[in-house]
Design a protein around this motif. Structure first.
Motif: not given
Length: 202
Positions: A140-153
């Motif tokens: 939510s703080m950095d929605p464009n970060n692919a690394e963060y999104r990938n780990m969350r998913e």
């Protein structure tokens, strides 16, 4: 400027093992959890930040990347060098060191990278519920970060496959060989996201 060796109480000629031992002893002494609800909490937090920064500086100097102009300290926002060191500790399995370093960063300066790395520490500890919360905040703080999104998913998929998450700070009601394997695979995913590899064969 403060000499990082003096901060750790060791000689510049000390071995890597001696430096690591001195650091761990000081980290235990000034760990934030020991001073909760104490008048010394702020002082201990400052000392822990100084110890962490000194250890990082020595590591950089011994790797050939240290500055010759002395020790500049831990900046207020948590420097990139600090976060790199934390990632390295997580990849090496030094979760307590990584946790202490993260805790020493002021609450007002805990951005998306801090949230992500704390989530990775939680994964290592098996606190999947907490990890998901940290990853959600990072995204939510950095929605464009692919690394963060990938780990969350990846973590969401893991939680869905297990039929839900463990309660806060707890564990699932059952634990078998499959749960252990799943936990290791999840931790390996976390390491791979950060450039490491917990399980070399997969």
């Amino acid at each position: 400027m403060t000499d990082p060796y003096k901060v750790l109480g060791v000689s510049p000629s000390a071995s890597d093992d001696e430096i690591k031992k001195a650091y761990r002893n000081l980290a235990k002494k000034y760990h934030p959890d020991r001073y909760k609800d104490s008048d010394l909490a702020d002082l201990a937090s400052e000392k822990m930040a100084e110890v962490n920064a000194a250890y990082d500086e020595i590591q950089k100097m011994r790797a050939g990347g240290g500055s010759s102009g002395g020790y500049s300290g831990f900046n207020s926002t948590g420097s990139n060098d600090t976060y790199t060191a934390i990632r390295n500790h997580i990849n090496m399995g030094n979760t307590e060191v990584a946790y202490s370093m993260l805790q020493s960063i002021p609450a007002t300066d805990r951005g998306a990278e801090w949230q992500f790395l704390m989530g990775c520490v939680c994964v290592r500890r098996g606190n999947i519920f907490d990890a998901q919360s940290y990853f959600d905040t990072a995204c939510s703080m950095d929605p464009n970060n692919a690394e963060y999104r990938n780990m969350r998913e990846r973590l969401r998929t893991y939680g869905t496959n297990r039929g839900g998450y463990a309660p806060y700070g707890g564990s699932m009601t059952t634990c078998n060989a499959c749960d252990i394997c799943n936990s290791l695979i999840c931790a390996d995913c976390c390491c791979e996201c950060m450039g490491g590899d917990l399980i070399g064969c997969c």
